[in-house]
Every structure is written in C-alpha cells, then in structure tokens.
Write a protein that holds these residues in place. Structure first.
Motif, PDB file in Angstrom:
ATOM      1  N   ASP A  91       0.851  -1.189   0.000  1.00  0.00           N
ATOM      2  CA  ASP A  91       0.000   0.000   0.000  1.00  0.00           C
ATOM      3  C   ASP A  91       0.889   1.242   0.000  1.00  0.00           C
ATOM      4  N   GLN A  92       0.280   2.364  -0.337  1.00  0.00           N
ATOM      5  CA  GLN A  92       0.949   3.669  -0.207  1.00  0.00           C
ATOM      6  C   GLN A  92       0.063   4.558   0.639  1.00  0.00           C
ATOM      7  N   PRO A  93       0.259   4.540   1.982  1.00  0.00           N
ATOM      8  CA  PRO A  93      -0.631   5.293   2.879  1.00  0.00           C
ATOM      9  C   PRO A  93      -0.484   6.808   2.749  1.00  0.00           C
ATOM     10  N   ASN A  94       0.675   7.267   2.253  1.00  0.00           N
ATOM     11  CA  ASN A  94       0.890   8.703   2.043  1.00  0.00           C
ATOM     12  C   ASN A  94       1.932   8.879   0.955  1.00  0.00           C
ATOM     13  N   SER A  95       2.198  10.131   0.597  1.00  0.00           N
ATOM     14  CA  SER A  95       3.116  10.400  -0.512  1.00  0.00           C
ATOM     15  C   SER A  95       4.566  10.098  -0.171  1.00  0.00           C
ATOM     16  N   ALA A  96       4.872   9.903   1.107  1.00  0.00           N
ATOM     17  CA  ALA A  96       6.269   9.755   1.516  1.00  0.00           C
ATOM     18  C   ALA A  96       6.744   8.312   1.574  1.00  0.00           C
ATOM     19  N   GLU A  97       5.829   7.324   1.666  1.00  0.00           N
ATOM     20  CA  GLU A  97       6.283   5.956   1.869  1.00  0.00           C
ATOM     21  C   GLU A  97       5.318   4.950   1.283  1.00  0.00           C
ATOM     22  N   VAL A  98       5.844   3.734   1.075  1.00  0.00           N
ATOM     23  CA  VAL A  98       5.019   2.574   0.750  1.00  0.00           C
ATOM     24  C   VAL A  98       5.194   1.567   1.881  1.00  0.00           C
ATOM     25  N   THR A  99       4.215   0.675   2.026  1.00  0.00           N
ATOM     26  CA  THR A  99       4.282  -0.298   3.116  1.00  0.00           C
ATOM     27  C   THR A  99       4.037  -1.698   2.578  1.00  0.00           C
ATOM     28  N   VAL A 100       4.683  -2.650   3.234  1.00  0.00           N
ATOM     29  CA  VAL A 100       4.425  -4.070   2.994  1.00  0.00           C
ATOM     30  C   VAL A 100       4.047  -4.664   4.340  1.00  0.00           C
ATOM     31  N   ALA A 101       2.822  -5.189   4.447  1.00  0.00           N
ATOM     32  CA  ALA A 101       2.323  -5.720   5.715  1.00  0.00           C
ATOM     33  C   ALA A 101       2.224  -7.240   5.633  1.00  0.00           C
ATOM     34  N   CYS A 102       2.698  -7.908   6.678  1.00  0.00           N
ATOM     35  CA  CYS A 102       2.641  -9.369   6.779  1.00  0.00           C
ATOM     36  C   CYS A 102       1.877  -9.702   8.060  1.00  0.00           C
ATOM     37  N   GLU A 103       0.648 -10.236   7.893  1.00  0.00           N
ATOM     38  CA  GLU A 103      -0.213 -10.543   9.034  1.00  0.00           C
ATOM     39  C   GLU A 103      -0.460 -12.045   9.103  1.00  0.00           C
ATOM     40  N   ASP A 104      -0.319 -12.617  10.312  1.00  0.00           N
ATOM     41  CA  ASP A 104      -0.567 -14.057  10.464  1.00  0.00           C
ATOM     42  C   ASP A 104      -1.615 -14.290  11.542  1.00  0.00           C
ATOM     43  N   SER A 105      -2.145 -15.503  11.538  1.00  0.00           N
ATOM     44  CA  SER A 105      -3.149 -15.885  12.544  1.00  0.00           C
ATOM     45  C   SER A 105      -2.529 -16.801  13.590  1.00  0.00           C
ATOM     46  N   GLY A 106      -1.251 -16.602  13.861  1.00  0.00           N
ATOM     47  CA  GLY A 106      -0.527 -17.496  14.757  1.00  0.00           C
ATOM     48  C   GLY A 106      -0.724 -17.196  16.221  1.00  0.00           C
ATOM     49  N   GLU A 107       0.228 -17.683  17.019  1.00  0.00           N
ATOM     50  CA  GLU A 107       0.103 -17.629  18.474  1.00  0.00           C
ATOM     51  C   GLU A 107       0.436 -16.261  19.058  1.00  0.00           C
ATOM     52  N   GLY A 108       0.976 -15.341  18.250  1.00  0.00           N
ATOM     53  CA  GLY A 108       1.266 -13.995  18.725  1.00  0.00           C
ATOM     54  C   GLY A 108       2.518 -13.924  19.583  1.00  0.00           C
ATOM     55  N   ILE A 109       2.798 -12.738  20.095  1.00  0.00           N
ATOM     56  CA  ILE A 109       4.012 -12.489  20.880  1.00  0.00           C
ATOM     57  C   ILE A 109       3.596 -12.009  22.262  1.00  0.00           C
ATOM     58  N   LYS A 110       4.213 -12.568  23.274  1.00  0.00           N
ATOM     59  CA  LYS A 110       3.885 -12.172  24.640  1.00  0.00           C
ATOM     60  C   LYS A 110       4.313 -10.722  24.899  1.00  0.00           C
ATOM     61  N   PRO A 111       3.586 -10.016  25.756  1.00  0.00           N
ATOM     62  CA  PRO A 111       3.920  -8.606  26.031  1.00  0.00           C
ATOM     63  C   PRO A 111       5.349  -8.417  26.534  1.00  0.00           C
ATOM     64  N   GLU A 112       5.842  -9.371  27.357  1.00  0.00           N
ATOM     65  CA  GLU A 112       7.196  -9.214  27.895  1.00  0.00           C
ATOM     66  C   GLU A 112       8.273  -9.451  26.842  1.00  0.00           C
ATOM     67  N   ASP A 113       7.915 -10.160  25.752  1.00  0.00           N
ATOM     68  CA  ASP A 113       8.891 -10.423  24.689  1.00  0.00           C
ATOM     69  C   ASP A 113       8.883  -9.335  23.618  1.00  0.00           C
ATOM     70  N   LEU A 114       7.761  -8.652  23.462  1.00  0.00           N
ATOM     71  CA  LEU A 114       7.594  -7.715  22.350  1.00  0.00           C
ATOM     72  C   LEU A 114       8.677  -6.633  22.287  1.00  0.00           C
ATOM     73  N   PRO A 115       9.094  -6.008  23.422  1.00  0.00           N
ATOM     74  CA  PRO A 115      10.114  -4.947  23.318  1.00  0.00           C
ATOM     75  C   PRO A 115      11.492  -5.456  22.890  1.00  0.00           C
ATOM     76  N   ARG A 116      11.719  -6.788  22.942  1.00  0.00           N
ATOM     77  CA  ARG A 116      13.074  -7.300  22.712  1.00  0.00           C
ATOM     78  C   ARG A 116      13.220  -8.084  21.410  1.00  0.00           C
ATOM     79  N   ILE A 117      12.163  -8.180  20.599  1.00  0.00           N
ATOM     80  CA  ILE A 117      12.218  -9.090  19.452  1.00  0.00           C
ATOM     81  C   ILE A 117      13.249  -8.675  18.407  1.00  0.00           C
TER      82      ILE A 117
END
Length: 559
Positions: free
Chosen positions: A473-499
C-alpha cells in the motif's frame, strides 16, 4: 533672646602650620585691626545668630539635593548649633590653630554629608547677604567703621572658605589615594588571576589538543566552502596525507566521486541546522576505501555567525563487514531450514524424470511416446533448475546494490520462493497488492531477505497451519508499506520490546538463531525505512515494513 553659648574648645585637629596661617592672612590682607573691628560687632551677631541660621536653613531646603540631606531633624539641630557657633567664631577676633581646626572640621563635615564645594561656597555668599544688612544697621551711627568692618568680614569669610575647600580636597585626595591603592591591589589580584587562568587555559588547551590529536576517532574542521581548516593526526595517518596537503583540499576531494554531492549537502545542513550526521566513504592516498560515520556540529562566533564545522569521524569498515557477514549468516540459516523442503520438492520431478527415462528406454519404437516423455523430462529439469536458481539467488552474498525496483515484484518473487513451504505447512495465503505503487530505490535481494524472514517467522508461529495475509500500500506520498499478518500464536507482552535484539529468540533451543528480525531491521534501516509490529498473545502478529518513496542515488548512508 539670649545669644547662643558656644562650647569651649577642647582637643585640636591637625591643622596647617602657623607660618602657613600667617601667609594666608597676608595674601588676603587680613590684619589684627580687621579682627578687632569684627570683634566689636560680636554682640550684634550673637543676638541675631539664631534667626540668621533659621533663615539659612529655610533657604537651603528650597533645593532638592540639600533637602534630602537635611531630612533628619536631629541632624538639622546639630548642624544649626554648629552654624551658630561658626557665626560667633567670625567675631571672636582670634585666628589661631583652634580656629583653623574648626574651619577644617566644618569642611570635612560638609564633605561627609555629601555637600560639594558649590553648595558651601553658596553658603558663604548667603551669609554675606544676611550679615551685611545687619552690620550696616548696627553701625549706622558710626559710618566710618561700616566699610572697614564689611571688608574685614569679607576677608575672613574668604579665609574660612580656603580651609573648607582644602578640607574637601584633602578628603577627596585621601579617597582618591585609597581608591588608587585599592585599584593597584585589585590590579595585582587581577593580574594574578589572569596568570593563573592563563596557565589553566594553557594546560586545558594542551590537554584538549592531546585528546584531539590522539583520539581514536578522526576529527577535522572545514569552512563554509568545505576546505579543511584543521585535521587531527589520526585522520592524517589513516588517509596518508600531510596537514599542508589537506589544507589545500576540500571535503569532497577525499570521497568517491558519487559521494561528492552528499558532502556538499552535509555541510549545508550543518550550516542551516547546527548539526548533521551521515555515512560516507573516504578514499586514502593509496586508493583504499574506508567506510565512515561522520557527525558534525557548527562552530559560531559571538554574534552567532557560522565559522566552520567540527566533525568526529568513525571508521566503520569493520562494522559494516561484520554486518554483511551477519546478514549472510542469517540467510544461510534460513537456507538450512528450507533445504529439506526443497530436497523433497526437487525429489518429485526427479522421480518423474527417472520414471519417464525408464519408460522411454522400454518403448524406443514408439516415437510419439518417446517425444512426449522427453518433453516431460525437459519440463521437470526446467522446474529443478528454477528451484535451484531461487536457492542460489537467495543464498548468494553480494555487495549491496541500489537500483530502481518494484516492491510488488520483489514480494511476488519471495512468495514464489516459499510457495512449496506454504503448501507443506498448510498455510492459506492471501495477497492484496496496490498496482499503482511508485518504484523505489533499493536492493531487491536484501529486501527479499527481509520478507523471507517475516514469512518464515509467521509460518513457525502457526505449527498446525493457518492464514498469512500480505498487502502492499501507499498510505501517504512519503512511503510505501508491505504488511505481513498471520493468525498465529502472537508475541507475549514481555517479549515484544526485545524481538529486534540480536540473538533474542522465543523459539527454543535449536529452532532459531535470534538474528532474523535484527538483520531485517538493519536492512530496512539501511533503506531509510522502519519496521513496526502489532501483536498480542493468541491473536496473531502484524509486521509492517515502511520504505521511503523519495528516489535517491546509492551512498554510503545505505550501508
């Protein structure tokens, strides 16, 4: 009204010598006869002294300067008493050391309370104006004595005025002498402080020069035209030039030609913004390339006008080499994980080829069947070749090359590379590509590694299968984005800041190197982009790669 009584003289202040006193009398023509004439009118002056003093003080309070000095009633009473004694002293008929001391005391009093000579010269004039009519009235019956008496009074008041002014000068000279003495003392102290501070500054300058010259980092200064003003010994040693040589050079003379414009922009940003950092490459006298990270600040004068830039330059050649090795290591790690799958994928066409070859060998008389079998063999060999080419392209470690790329095509190639893995892992793939995305400048091979890392992580988060959705997608004139979304088990809150930390993994021993996301973040950062993540335990994860649209030529800023 009784005449005021004068206190008896007691004690003597330092006064001029008798010889000096007599000299002053002779200069003014003040004789003993004059003093006797004045003494004869003492009863008249004594009778009117209080009224004369009151009139004098009434006149004095008409002026703001003297009114402020006479605001205290007690002070006024003391001064009135002193003035009455002064008037009586005019008619004592005696000029001795005590008389002179009294006149000096009066002058010092005037100076102490802040009366300048212009005020008490006016005071003598005002007294003359009050006393002359009084004397004229008293001597009306003896006119022959009037003029000599008035002249005698005038002489005596001038005599008194000399001492009053000299007392002021004496006090002023004393104060001036004290001020000069204090000034000399302050000058000595100031000179000592200047010497101490100069010594400290010299020591500090020597220490600073030693720090600059022996710093492990390269340090230089360039002016507005990017000419070198100063260069430390570390930079001279690394580049192989002398200081005189570098002072004849500009900043763009020590970088590759394709980085010259970057140096012009770098100095302009320092001038405009006060500081700027960039990555570039230096070229030594011998032609060696050094990757550097340069942080510069502006030096200005007291008026805030730009003088020069001061830059601290760090050699990051070894760091970049290690980063490249780290990226290649992660690439090989991914290849290792996919090898078994690709072996299976290659095995299927090989079995087909083998079967067809055996079939053809048994039916060589049937040309149509032979031709059909050979076609199948060729198709399967092409399939194997394509699989092997993908693996080689992905595993190959090449220098970073920025060119114009299609982000949709790069993502498509990544999905083709992992297509068999999706099927094997029971992954449902959904895609939604914006067909109007502008081209970007970047390294497609390295960006492909980013997308492989994100997709492999998504598959590992869904060991029993699931859904992966890829969108561009191109959400604005300055950048394009590539998004990768999964239906997996997710990331625990305590792990998220360190991934994104190197070697940090939640996959367990032997199941991950902990480098995938760290390397991916570094690659995206080299493209002036960023990676964001949204995740919650049990609810899947969404990784979004943000890449800038602005086209630009490749530079050392890109790694």
């Amino acid at each position: 009204m009784d005449a005021p009584r004068r206190p008896a003289r007691s004690g003597r202040l330092p006064s001029t010598s008798e010889l000096d006193r007599e000299l002053r009398r002779r200069l003014l023509g003040l004789t003993d006869d004059d003093l006797r004439l004045l003494n004869a009118i003492q009863p008249v002056v004594a009778a009117q002294a209080e009224k004369i003093v009151d009139a004098f003080y009434e006149q004095t309070t008409n002026f703001e300067e003297t009114k402020n000095l006479l605001a205290d009633p007690a002070t006024v009473e003391r001064l009135k008493s002193a003035q009455a004694n002064y008037l009586l002293g005019l008619t004592d008929g005696v000029i001795d050391a005590d008389y002179v001391a009294d006149r000096l005391r009066i002058g010092r009093t005037h100076e102490r309370i802040g009366l300048e000579p212009r005020w008490y010269i006016g005071t003598y004039g005002y007294y003359v104006g009050l006393l002359f009519p009084l004397i004229a009235t008293a001597l009306a019956a003896a006119p022959e004595r009037l003029v000599p008496t008035l002249v005698a009074l005038s002489k005596l008041m001038h005599f008194d005025m000399q001492y009053a002014i000299e007392a002021y000068i004496e006090s002023f000279s004393y104060q001036l002498m004290r001020a000069n003495s204090q000034l000399r003392r302050l000058n000595r102290e100031l000179d000592q402080r200047v010497q101490e501070q100069t010594s400290a500054l010299r020591a500090s300058e020597s220490h600073y020069r030693d720090l600059v010259e022996n710093s492990p980092e390269m340090i230089h200064q360039v002016d507005r035209e990017r000419r070198f003003v100063g260069v430390n010994s570390t930079e001279l040693r690394k580049l192989g030039y002398s200081l005189d040589e570098m002072r004849r050079m500009r900043l763009e003379d020590i970088v590759p030609p394709e980085h010259a414009e970057l140096m012009v922009q770098h100095v302009e940003k320092v001038i405009q913004e006060g500081r700027h950092s960039c990555e570039t490459r230096f070229v030594t006298r011998d032609g060696e390339i050094i990757d550097v990270e340069m942080s510069a600040t502006a030096l200005v004068d007291a008026q805030g006008e730009f003088l020069m830039t001061r830059a601290f330059v760090r050699d990051i050649t070894e760091r970049n080499r290690l980063n490249q090795q780290l990226m290649h290591l992660e690439r090989l790690t991914v290849i290792g994980k996919l090898t078994a799958s690709f072996a299976h994928e290659i095995g299927t066409p090989l079995n087909i080829i083998s079967g067809r070859a055996e079939y053809i060998s048994q039916d060589l008389e049937n040309k149509d069947q032979v031709r059909k079998g050979l076609r199948i063999i060729i198709d399967q060999i092409d399939r194997i070749t394509e699989i092997i080419t993908r693996m080689l392209n992905f595993s190959r470690s090449e220098p970073r090359v920025f060119s114009q790329i299609s982000i949709n095509a790069t993502v498509e190639q990544t999905l083709q590379f992992l297509a068999h893995q999706f099927r094997k892992s029971n992954i449902t793939l959904e895609t939604e590509f914006d067909p109007d995305l502008p081209p970007l400048r970047g390294d497609g091979n390295q960006l492909q590694q980013v997308f492989v890392n994100l997709l492999v992580n998504a598959m590992q988060a869904m060991p029993g299968g699931g859904r992966i959705r890829i969108t561009t997608d191109q959400p604005n004139s300055a950048e394009v984005t590539v998004a990768c979304e999964d239906s997996g088990e997710g990331i625990k809150p305590e792990d998220l800041p360190r991934i994104f930390e190197p070697f940090y993994t939640t996959k367990g021993l032997g199941k991950g190197s902990g480098l995938g996301l760290s390397v991916s973040q570094q690659i995206v950062a080299n493209h002036r982009g960023r990676i964001t993540v949204e995740s919650a335990a049990g609810k899947g994860s969404l990784f979004t790669v943000h890449l800038p649209v602005a086209a630009r030529e490749p530079s050392a800023d890109d790694g």
